[in-house]
Design a protein around this motif. Structure first.
Motif, PDB file in Angstrom:
ATOM      1  N   VAL A   1      27.736 109.487  49.519  1.00 23.02           N
ATOM      2  CA  VAL A   1      29.158 109.199  49.714  1.00 23.02           C
ATOM      3  C   VAL A   1      29.263 107.968  50.592  1.00 23.02           C
ATOM      4  CG1 VAL A   1      31.272 109.983  50.870  1.00 23.02           C
ATOM      5  CG2 VAL A   1      29.999 111.540  49.378  1.00 23.02           C
TER       6      VAL A   1
ATOM      7  N   ALA B   1      35.207 110.629  36.412  1.00 26.81           N
ATOM      8  CA  ALA B   1      34.362 110.437  37.589  1.00 26.81           C
ATOM      9  C   ALA B   1      33.934 111.770  38.178  1.00 26.81           C
ATOM     10  CB  ALA B   1      35.107 109.605  38.633  1.00 26.81           C
ATOM     11  N   TRP B   2      34.891 112.695  38.319  1.00 28.72           N
ATOM     12  CA  TRP B   2      34.554 113.995  38.908  1.00 28.72           C
ATOM     13  C   TRP B   2      33.632 114.803  37.987  1.00 28.72           C
ATOM     14  CZ3 TRP B   2      34.488 114.582  43.675  1.00 28.72           C
ATOM     15  CH2 TRP B   2      35.505 114.123  44.524  1.00 28.72           C
TER      16      TRP B   2
ATOM     17  N   VAL C   1      30.234 113.460  38.615  1.00 25.86           N
ATOM     18  CA  VAL C   1      29.734 113.914  39.919  1.00 25.86           C
ATOM     19  C   VAL C   1      29.234 115.355  39.801  1.00 25.86           C
ATOM     20  CG1 VAL C   1      30.404 114.513  42.286  1.00 25.86           C
ATOM     21  CG2 VAL C   1      31.166 112.347  41.292  1.00 25.86           C
TER      22      VAL C   1
ATOM     23  N   VAL D   1      25.858 110.974  39.072  1.00 28.68           N
ATOM     24  CA  VAL D   1      26.355 109.912  39.947  1.00 28.68           C
ATOM     25  C   VAL D   1      25.475 109.783  41.181  1.00 28.68           C
ATOM     26  CG1 VAL D   1      28.281 109.244  41.459  1.00 28.68           C
ATOM     27  CG2 VAL D   1      28.731 110.084  39.142  1.00 28.68           C
TER      28      VAL D   1
ATOM     29  N   VAL E   1      29.324 107.644  45.457  1.00 31.88           N
ATOM     30  CA  VAL E   1      30.753 107.935  45.368  1.00 31.88           C
ATOM     31  C   VAL E   1      31.445 107.129  46.461  1.00 31.88           C
ATOM     32  CG1 VAL E   1      32.554 109.683  45.455  1.00 31.88           C
ATOM     33  CG2 VAL E   1      30.295 110.274  44.540  1.00 31.88           C
TER      34      VAL E   1
ATOM     35  N   LEU F   1      33.026 117.483  46.662  1.00 31.04           N
ATOM     36  CA  LEU F   1      31.832 116.782  47.140  1.00 31.04           C
ATOM     37  C   LEU F   1      30.806 117.769  47.696  1.00 31.04           C
ATOM     38  CD1 LEU F   1      33.512 113.722  48.911  1.00 31.04           C
ATOM     39  CD2 LEU F   1      32.204 113.696  46.769  1.00 31.04           C
TER      40      LEU F   1
END
Length: 545
Positions: free
Chosen positions: A62, A102-103, A106, A111, A114, A130
């Motif tokens: 992140v 995107a989620w 993830v 990914v 982020v 997350l």
């Protein structure tokens, strides 16, 4: 321990990079599960640290970044490397479809990075997603924003310490290009960093020529600045104190033949982005801007930064001039100075929430239990921004605490709203004294006859033994005069930089630098103070702790 051969080779294969020793040291720390604070000059490759670390981590990195433009630039920089892990951004400019994609990536483990702004992490849903993804590293870019001593304090950064805990306490990597000792200390404290590696590679930017030009009146200063910028070649930035000045100077530069545009936070987003992209693309030569223009300006060939007004502190000055010469070619930093301009900085430094706002927020927080930040505005009856500023002031003063569950009163703290407001105001007064000391240091930098680079580096506790030869005072010869008194570390044996000292009135402080006849110390209760070494010795003013 050094980065292993396999990771070093992969960094070269994926990104084309050959890591420097400082980068490898920080990468080693975070891969070993240790927190790290990297203080490295602009253009030194800070972003490579988390980008390479991600190649060896099991879980996404992140990256907390304050500006959407900065997030997008980093993502584009990663995407040009086809073998790099996937990078996504989570911000309000994304469509619902883009965010869902995107989620999904993830959650599916697809990914590696982020990118998001700190205000996104104030949302429980985002933190929970997350956490479920198993975050392996939290990188806080522009980490000086977490420090209220810093020049670009962002209250949204205050949530990050408790967010890291909610994510399962992965290692934290904080990065900034500037950070005096008090800023570093507060970064570590507010991010909840545990025994961090603190690596500072030095603050010197020898390719930057430093100049100050003094003026008696405002009109003469403006004419001199316009004349100078008209003659300078290449692209550059002119920093001013107010939005109105961005228009005045930009118009005069256009009339003088420069392709100039104004930039300030009051412009529409699309207008700001248009100026940003025109500057990066070479269609605009000069941007006349408030301090709103800076972070995210990844343009290596800026040849000059000119200040029309005194910056609020040396921290801010260093950050702004550091946007020139990122390609390590010669560049110029000129400040046009009038002593009267310091009054405007004092005005900007004196603002604090009104007592009524402080009382309303304190009363909104229950005597027992917590109040979620999201409910603060409604509970206090204040606008969200006003309520947030008042809450931050009360937290800063130790009246309220802010954790994962929300705001709550500190045990043993004030019991009434009046007492809470009084304590907050007293704390604010102390802060204003510190801001005044920072402005005084800015004045000393502008008015010194000694080497400006020695003064600048001494402020950050990074002393230079000899005059630099690349500033106006060195050229004029005053930097080598007998009465120059540079911050050259003359008494570092007795008073080393970063040493902790105690003063009878001002309490504990940190030594910043020494000269042949004085010492500069930062005191948490009084700010920067420069003391005569003769007085220190004769009156026993300081004690090493």
């Amino acid at each position: 321990m050094t980065v292993d051969t396999a990771l070093r080779s992969r960094a070269a294969d994926v990104f084309g990079w050959h890591l420097r020793p400082a980068q490898e040291t920080v990468i080693d720390a975070v891969l070993a599960g240790r927190d790290a604070l990297a203080l490295m000059p602009t253009g030194s490759g800070k972003s490579a640290i988390h980008q390479v670390a991600a190649l060896a981590l099991d879980g996404p990195v992140v990256v907390v970044s304050p500006l959407v433009a900065l997030q997008e630039d980093q993502v584009v920089g990663i995407e040009v490397h086809p073998d790099a892990p996937r990078a996504v951004t989570i911000n309000a400019t994304r469509s619902h479809r883009e965010l869902d994609d995107a989620w999904g990536a993830v959650a599916g483990g697809e990914v590696g990075y982020v990118f998001l702004a700190p205000e996104q992490l104030a949302k429980d849903g985002i933190v929970e997603r997350l956490r479920d993804a198993g975050v392996a590293l939290v990188t806080v870019d522009e980490a000086h924003c977490v420090s209220s001593w810093g020049h670009d304090f962002r209250p949204d950064y205050l949530v990050l310490g408790e967010v890291v805990e909610r994510l399962g306490r992965p290692p934290v990597l904080a990065m900034t290009a500037t950070g005096s000792t008090p800023v570093r200390t507060e970064i570590v404290e507010r991010l909840g960093m545990r025994d961090p590696l603190v690596l500072a590679t030095g603050f010197d930017r020898p390719e930057l020529r430093l100049e100050v030009r003094r003026h008696e009146d405002e009109e003469g200063k403006r004419e001199a600045l316009v004349a100078q910028v008209t003659e300078l070649s290449g692209s550059g930035i002119v920093y001013v104190a107010t939005r109105a000045e961005t228009l005045v100077y930009a118009d005069e530069l256009v009339e003088a033949g420069r392709r100039a545009k104004p930039y300030h936070a009051g412009l529409r987003v699309r207008d700001r982005e248009a100026v940003h992209h025109a500057f990066l693309g070479g269609d605009v030569d000069v941007v006349v801007a408030t301090s709103a223009f800076g972070m995210g300006i990844d343009k290596p060939d800026v040849r000059f930064v000119v200040h029309a007004d005194v910056p609020e502190s040396i921290d801010a000055y260093y950050q702004e001039v550091g946007r020139a010469g990122r390609d390590r070619d010669v560049a110029l930093a000129t400040m046009h100075y009038r002593a009267e301009d310091l009054g405007l900085r004092r005005f900007f430094a004196s603002g604090s929430p009104r007592p009524a706002s402080l009382r309303a927020v304190f009363d909104a927080v229950p005597a027992t239990g917590t109040l979620p930040r999201s409910e603060l505005a409604a509970a206090s009856g204040l606008a969200a921004r006003t309520a947030g500023r008042a809450a931050n002031a009360l937290v800063d003063a130790g009246v309220l605490a802010d954790d994962a569950s929300g705001l709550h009163r500190v045990p043993g703290g004030p019991a009434s709203a009046d007492a809470a407001a009084d304590r907050s105001r007293a704390h604010a007064t102390e802060r204003e004294q510190i801001e005044e000391s920072r402005i005084t240091m800015m004045r000393r930098f502008a008015e010194t006859g000694g080497c400006r680079r020695q003064f600048l580096l001494g402020y950050f506790g990074d002393e230079l033994p000899e005059p630099c030869g690349n500033c106006d005072t060195c050229t004029a010869g005053t930097a080598t005069a007998a009465d120059a008194h540079p911050a050259d570390g003359s008494h570092d044996v007795e008073w080393p930089p970063d040493a902790t000292v105690e003063h009878a009135e001002w309490g504990r402080g940190t030594v910043m630098s020494t000269e042949d006849d004085c010492i500069t110390v930062f005191f948490e209760s009084a700010g920067y103070r420069t003391l005569s070494l003769a007085d220190v010795e004769e009156r026993d003013l300081l004690e090493r702790v």
